[in-house]
Design a protein around this motif. Structure first.
Motif, short mmCIF file in Angstrom:
data_model
loop_
_atom_site.label_atom_id
_atom_site.label_comp_id
_atom_site.label_asym_id
_atom_site.label_seq_id
_atom_site.Cartn_x
_atom_site.Cartn_y
_atom_site.Cartn_z
N ILE A 286 -56.59 87.52 -83.75
CA ILE A 286 -55.42 87.69 -82.89
C ILE A 286 -54.91 86.32 -82.48
O ILE A 286 -55.56 85.61 -81.70
N PRO A 287 -53.76 85.89 -83.00
CA PRO A 287 -53.26 84.54 -82.72
C PRO A 287 -52.46 84.44 -81.42
O PRO A 287 -51.45 85.14 -81.24
N LEU A 288 -52.92 83.59 -80.52
CA LEU A 288 -52.15 83.26 -79.32
C LEU A 288 -51.47 81.90 -79.56
O LEU A 288 -51.62 81.29 -80.61
N GLN A 289 -50.78 81.42 -78.54
CA GLN A 289 -50.05 80.16 -78.74
C GLN A 289 -50.98 78.97 -78.91
O GLN A 289 -50.72 78.09 -79.73
N SER A 290 -52.07 78.93 -78.16
CA SER A 290 -52.91 77.74 -78.18
C SER A 290 -54.31 77.99 -78.72
O SER A 290 -55.10 77.05 -78.84
N ARG A 291 -54.64 79.21 -79.01
CA ARG A 291 -55.96 79.53 -79.56
C ARG A 291 -55.88 80.84 -80.32
O ARG A 291 -54.84 81.49 -80.36
N VAL A 292 -57.02 81.23 -80.90
CA VAL A 292 -57.09 82.47 -81.66
C VAL A 292 -58.27 83.30 -81.14
O VAL A 292 -59.36 82.76 -80.93
N GLY A 293 -58.04 84.58 -80.90
CA GLY A 293 -59.12 85.49 -80.54
C GLY A 293 -59.71 86.10 -81.79
O GLY A 293 -58.97 86.58 -82.67
N ASN A 294 -61.03 86.05 -81.92
CA ASN A 294 -61.72 86.58 -83.09
C ASN A 294 -62.86 87.48 -82.67
O ASN A 294 -63.44 87.31 -81.60
N GLY A 295 -63.21 88.40 -83.54
CA GLY A 295 -64.36 89.25 -83.25
C GLY A 295 -64.78 90.07 -84.44
O GLY A 295 -64.03 90.19 -85.42
N MET A 296 -65.97 90.60 -84.34
CA MET A 296 -66.51 91.48 -85.38
C MET A 296 -66.97 92.77 -84.71
O MET A 296 -67.82 92.75 -83.82
N VAL A 297 -66.38 93.88 -85.11
CA VAL A 297 -66.82 95.20 -84.66
C VAL A 297 -67.77 95.73 -85.73
O VAL A 297 -67.42 95.74 -86.91
N PHE A 298 -68.98 96.18 -85.31
CA PHE A 298 -69.95 96.56 -86.34
C PHE A 298 -70.86 97.67 -85.84
O PHE A 298 -70.89 98.01 -84.65
N CYS A 299 -71.59 98.23 -86.79
CA CYS A 299 -72.54 99.31 -86.50
C CYS A 299 -73.95 98.75 -86.56
O CYS A 299 -74.38 98.24 -87.61
N SER A 300 -74.68 98.85 -85.46
CA SER A 300 -76.02 98.25 -85.38
C SER A 300 -77.03 98.96 -86.26
O SER A 300 -78.13 98.43 -86.49
#
Length: 513
Positions: A286-300
């Motif tokens: 997810i790109p914001l103006q000054s940084r990027v939000g990242n993540g991994m959704v997963f099944c344990s």
């Protein structure tokens, strides 16, 4: 676990009765918890119903928020207009960018890519949507990608954005959720009483079981007539005090964990979210103006926290600026969104994973629904039932749409995707898939927030193509259909060619300081 003190309500506030219970006028609303949910509720109630309500919000600076939900869908703009929020000021304050949709990579099968955009695809007629014309065109050899007939989708692919009264766009935002809560807090500071403190105890009426007050660790007692639970996954009011119960959806949505991290921006922000499927889940960007939000959704069940974290870090395109953190969740919902004199919002009401950016939307619709049904003269069961019925319809439609992404796939390269392919899905979704496959038709349910365009973009994008189309399109001969389709593509190409880049528009319109 929250203990419950049984206190007696002030009889002077009591009004008429229902089923032997005296109704109490609602004049003081207490919101338990801040964050996005709490401050959206505080801003909305105080600004739109505020003349007749005393709104108090209790939060603790010591309690962190999950705060990874940084993408929205277009209806948030409607709420902002109701609140007279200045869009440019909001976007500057929250480091926001524009969002035209979501790019899905590797979902139907590895190597696939499509965009679920917010725009309208093509033109429809009374008997059938545009995809029927597109299917007829394919049959006649006009093999043009479905997305070429959507303005917003083509702007996304070219990294362009702009809007005006003469050239509107259907868009949402990427935003910093923590800054958004702060923006709303500042926005309504003159109309909401904020109390700093941790909730130690929830006090209920001895006979009715209604919540009467909150006792804080400091000993302060915060009384109210109506309570909104924004205390996150714990659900201190809706669950620990009122024992509402939880409906588990993990048999349909198996992912139960996420790891989130922020990175420096190393390129201009694109006007869309990216969701990339992996062997045991999917990765967001997810790109914001000054940084990027990242993540991994997963099944344990199919990978470890460490492996998910390693996979995420190996697939980033920027330098990390914080430590990755793991979040555990169980997909599902509270059995009631409104129980007695308490409504739950945000994570306190349940969690439908963030694949289609519906978390903030559900907060908003919960608030709007509450305001439309607000129990000024006392909480009545008919009002509670109406709220919960509409909420259930909405949640089921969102659940089905998200499950669709996992079910309609040909991936069998890992145990996770083999499970998704073979799992049973809700009957309502199974019917939608079968109807589209056999007839090309899509009919929306009452609670559907996603339009036919959304359903068709995802189903076609993931390889589910109908066996037939509506014969009304045969009223056009081949030459007419060819001109019809070519005209739409040409008009979109001309409009997109005139747009500035997304970054150029942000610089001019809402650059964060």
């Amino acid at each position: 676990m929250i203990s419950t003190a049984r206190l007696v309500l002030n009889s002077e506030k009591k009004q008429s009765t229902q089923n032997g219970r005296k109704l109490q006028k609602v004049q003081k609303v207490v919101i338990a918890g801040g964050g996005t949910a709490g401050w959206m509720a505080a801003a909305s109630l105080s600004k739109l119903l505020g003349k007749s309500l005393d709104v108090t919000l209790v939060e603790s600076d010591e309690i962190g928020t999950v705060g990874v939900g940084e993408a929205t869908i277009p209806p948030i703009r409607t709420l902002h207009k109701l609140l007279n929020i200045d869009e440019q000021a909001f976007m500057r304050a929250t480091n926001s960018t524009f969002k035209l949709g979501i790019e899905f990579n590797n979902w139907g099968q590895k190597g696939d890519s499509y965009i679920h955009s917010f725009g309208v695809t093509g033109k429809e007629c009374w008997a059938g949507e545009f995809h029927h014309f597109w299917l007829r065109g394919k049959e006649l050899g006009i093999d043009i990608p479905f997305g070429d007939y959507c303005y917003e989708l083509q702007a996304s692919k070219q990294g362009k954005f702009a809007f005006s009264a003469n050239a509107p766009m259907n868009f949402a935002y990427h935003l910093d959720a923590t800054l958004y809560a702060k923006f709303l807090r500042d926005f309504c500071t003159d109309s909401v009483t904020r109390i700093e403190g941790k909730i130690q105890q929830v006090n209920k009426h001895q006979e009715s079981g209604f919540i009467q007050s909150l006792t804080l660790e400091s000993g302060q007692i915060v009384e109210g007539d109506f309570f909104i639970d924004c205390t996150g996954f714990k659900g201190l009011l809706i669950e620990e005090a009122l024992h509402t119960g939880y409906e588990d959806w993990s048999h349909w949505l198996p992912c139960d964990s996420a790891v989130a991290v922020q990175t420096q921006a190393n390129s201009d922000p694109l006007p869309y979210t990216r969701a990339t499927a992996h062997e045991f889940g999917w990765q967001w960007r997810i790109p914001l103006q000054s940084r990027v939000g990242n993540g991994m959704v997963f099944c344990s069940r199919y990978t470890s926290d460490d492996q998910a974290k390693a996979t995420l870090l190996a697939n980033l395109d920027g330098v990390t600026i914080n430590e990755p953190r793991v979040i555990k969740f169980k997909t599902g919902r509270r059995r009631k969104g409104w129980n007695k004199n308490c409504v739950a919002l945000g994570l306190a009401s349940g969690f439908v994973e963030p694949l289609e950016s519906t978390s903030i939307h559900l907060i908003m619709t919960g608030i709007v629904r509450l305001m439309r049904l607000f129990p000024f003269d006392g909480v009545r069961q008919s009002t509670i039932d109406e709220y919960n019925e509409k909420l259930t319809s909405e949640l089921h439609s969102i659940r089905d749409f998200i499950v669709l992404h996992y079910k309609v796939t040909t991936r069998d390269d890992s145990p996770f995707w083999q499970h998704c392919q073979s799992m049973e899905v809700p009957a309502s979704l199974a019917h939608k898939i079968r109807l589209f496959k056999e007839t090309g038709r899509v009919f929306l349910d009452d609670g559907d927030i996603f339009r036919v365009d959304s359903w068709t973009q995802v189903m076609l994008g993931q390889g589910l193509e109908p066996e037939q189309y509506h014969r009304i399109v045969n009223e056009m001969n081949k030459d007419e259909l060819t001109r019809f389709l070519a005209g739409m593509r040409s008009a979109i190409e001309q409009r997109v060619a005139q747009l500035p880049s997304h970054q150029q528009f942000i610089q001019r319109y809402c650059k964060a300081s």
